[in-house]
Scaffold this active site. Sequence first.
Site, PDB file in Angstrom:
ATOM      1  N   LYS A  67       0.829  -1.205   0.000  1.00  0.00           N
ATOM      2  CA  LYS A  67       0.000   0.000   0.000  1.00  0.00           C
ATOM      3  C   LYS A  67       0.869   1.262   0.000  1.00  0.00           C
ATOM      4  CE  LYS A  67      -2.288  -1.481   3.684  1.00  0.00           C
ATOM      5  NZ  LYS A  67      -1.727  -2.837   3.763  1.00  0.00           N
ATOM      6  N   THR A  68       1.822   1.327   0.906  1.00  0.00           N
ATOM      7  CA  THR A  68       2.707   2.493   0.968  1.00  0.00           C
ATOM      8  C   THR A  68       3.496   2.617  -0.335  1.00  0.00           C
ATOM      9  OG1 THR A  68       2.915   2.102   3.335  1.00  0.00           O
ATOM     10  CG2 THR A  68       4.480   3.638   2.368  1.00  0.00           C
ATOM     11  N   THR A 161      -5.811  -1.510   7.288  1.00  0.00           N
ATOM     12  CA  THR A 161      -5.913  -2.962   7.382  1.00  0.00           C
ATOM     13  C   THR A 161      -7.314  -3.341   7.848  1.00  0.00           C
ATOM     14  OG1 THR A 161      -4.994  -2.709   9.596  1.00  0.00           O
ATOM     15  CG2 THR A 161      -3.484  -3.402   7.867  1.00  0.00           C
ATOM     16  N   ARG A 221       6.421  -8.265   1.696  1.00  0.00           N
ATOM     17  CA  ARG A 221       7.326  -7.812   2.743  1.00  0.00           C
ATOM     18  C   ARG A 221       8.032  -9.011   3.386  1.00  0.00           C
ATOM     19  NH1 ARG A 221       4.486  -4.255   6.458  1.00  0.00           N
ATOM     20  NH2 ARG A 221       5.261  -2.543   5.201  1.00  0.00           N
TER      21      ARG A 221
HETATM   22  N1  LIG Z   1       3.644  -5.289  -5.942  1.00  0.00           N
HETATM   23  C1  LIG Z   1       4.875  -5.315  -5.452  1.00  0.00           C
HETATM   24  N2  LIG Z   1       5.933  -5.590  -6.254  1.00  0.00           N
HETATM   25  C2  LIG Z   1       7.171  -5.655  -5.735  1.00  0.00           C
HETATM   26  N3  LIG Z   1       7.481  -5.448  -4.433  1.00  0.00           N
HETATM   27  C3  LIG Z   1       6.490  -5.159  -3.592  1.00  0.00           C
HETATM   28  C4  LIG Z   1       5.142  -5.075  -4.048  1.00  0.00           C
HETATM   29  N4  LIG Z   1       4.358  -4.780  -3.009  1.00  0.00           N
HETATM   30  C5  LIG Z   1       5.158  -4.676  -1.934  1.00  0.00           C
HETATM   31  N5  LIG Z   1       6.442  -4.912  -2.277  1.00  0.00           N
HETATM   32  C6  LIG Z   1       7.582  -4.941  -1.341  1.00  0.00           C
HETATM   33  O1  LIG Z   1       7.057  -5.207  -0.046  1.00  0.00           O
HETATM   34  C7  LIG Z   1       7.472  -4.215   0.879  1.00  0.00           C
HETATM   35  C8  LIG Z   1       6.301  -3.844   1.767  1.00  0.00           C
HETATM   36  O2  LIG Z   1       5.388  -3.055   1.051  1.00  0.00           O
HETATM   37  P1  LIG Z   1       4.615  -1.801   1.717  1.00  0.00           P
HETATM   38  O3  LIG Z   1       4.188  -0.916   0.596  1.00  0.00           O
HETATM   39  O4  LIG Z   1       5.447  -1.188   2.775  1.00  0.00           O
HETATM   40  O5  LIG Z   1       3.342  -2.557   2.345  1.00  0.00           O
HETATM   41  P2  LIG Z   1       2.113  -1.956   3.185  1.00  0.00           P
HETATM   42  O6  LIG Z   1       2.221  -0.468   3.155  1.00  0.00           O
HETATM   43  O7  LIG Z   1       0.897  -2.486   2.490  1.00  0.00           O
HETATM   44  O8  LIG Z   1       2.235  -2.542   4.567  1.00  0.00           O
HETATM   45  C9  LIG Z   1       8.015  -3.052   0.066  1.00  0.00           C
HETATM   46  O9  LIG Z   1       9.165  -2.519   0.635  1.00  0.00           O
HETATM   47  C10 LIG Z   1       8.319  -3.630  -1.301  1.00  0.00           C
HETATM   48  O10 LIG Z   1       9.706  -3.895  -1.408  1.00  0.00           O
HETATM   49 MG   LIG Z   2       2.636   0.659   4.857  1.00  0.00          MG
END
Ligand SMILES: Nc1ncnc2c1ncn2[C@@H]1O[C@H](COP(=O)(O)OP(=O)(O)O)[C@@H](O)[C@H]1O
Ligand SMILES: [Mg+2]
Length: 345
Positions: A67-68, A161, A221
Amino acid sequence: MATERVLSTQSTSTDEPQNWALRPTRLSEYIGQAELLERLRIAIEAAKRRKEPLEHLLLHGPPGLGKTTLAHVLAQEMGTKVVLTSGPALARGTDLVASLTRLQTGDILFIDEVHRLPIAVEEFIYPAMEDFRIDVTLDGGLSARTVQVRCKPFTLVGATTRAGLLSAPLRSRFGIVHHLKYYSHDELLAILRRSAAMLEVPIPDPAALSTIAARSRGTPRIANRLLRRVRDYTTVRADGRLTAAVVDAALKLEGVDPLGLDDLDRGYLRCLGTTYNGGPVGLEALAATMNEDPGTLEDVVEPYVLQIGFLARTRRGRALTRAACEHLGLACTPQAEGLFDEPTV
Ligand SMILES: Nc1ncnc2c1ncn2[C@@H]1O[C@H](COP(=O)(O)OP(=O)(O)O)[C@@H](O)[C@H]1O
Ligand SMILES: [Mg+2]
């Protein structure tokens, strides 16, 4: 929890600096979530043609699914920047004003954990989202007056979430609402291949990455974190040769089994299987027996064991499935069997 779980979906203290390097920066590098990407490609193209900011976007789904990352990618695609904040960080309306006034036209305001936005701030955010203005009340009591602060047209990207905890009025103000799904094995493999190349890990054995993907709980992640742990192990214990056997050994050391379950997950399933004879039992009782916080079990353990079909959530409580009993080598109780057809809650 005192120790950081290698399988935690939350970002841990060692993750962030490393993850920055692995984050996709463009939509073309963002793997998986095909439907979402298609919706976004259309929204981006339309916004660009109309020279307007992107519509407000709400992303919901389990942690670690990107998401981030997506908020950054969107800013990159729109040629704008992103300002990051989170629900709990915005205690008062004036905190929001500070974030909003930093925005240029088309910029993205990313609010993580948007379900934890205080009600008082939520009310400020409605006019900001709709008319790009905020009404701030200065001073209290008799001398109170309201000033209207204008901000530039921006895009709010909210991440949560717990979409269910979002108020209906807030939810309805997002133009695009999308649920992120767990990643498939092949998608995780693609992410791992990309990360391995970026980390310059040589992989002679294609089965090695597949072994990591299988234990990543559908979560990029976790996949990236396991890859880094395995890389360390390989460097120190296996002359840098990454094979499926080395991955096995490295992850065994981390307490991660072939299904991607760790000690906490197994402890949960065993407690349910032995102390409560497979259930059904209420979450509170289970948590008390394990000396864990019910919220932790619900957020950290249950989503994945539910997803792999090891747990049934029934009206009478949690129950183990036959697959879970087999995996743990427990005698499965008929009681649990009978509950499979019951509606889950
Ligand atoms: N679609 C994607 N393709 C490649 N890497 C991804 C993807 N989604 C997430 N990641 C990896 O997973 C890690 C966690 O993602 P993040 O955006 O921080 O998740 P969230 O914000 O949903 O908790 C990121 O640092 C990235 O390296
Ligand atoms: Mg996040």
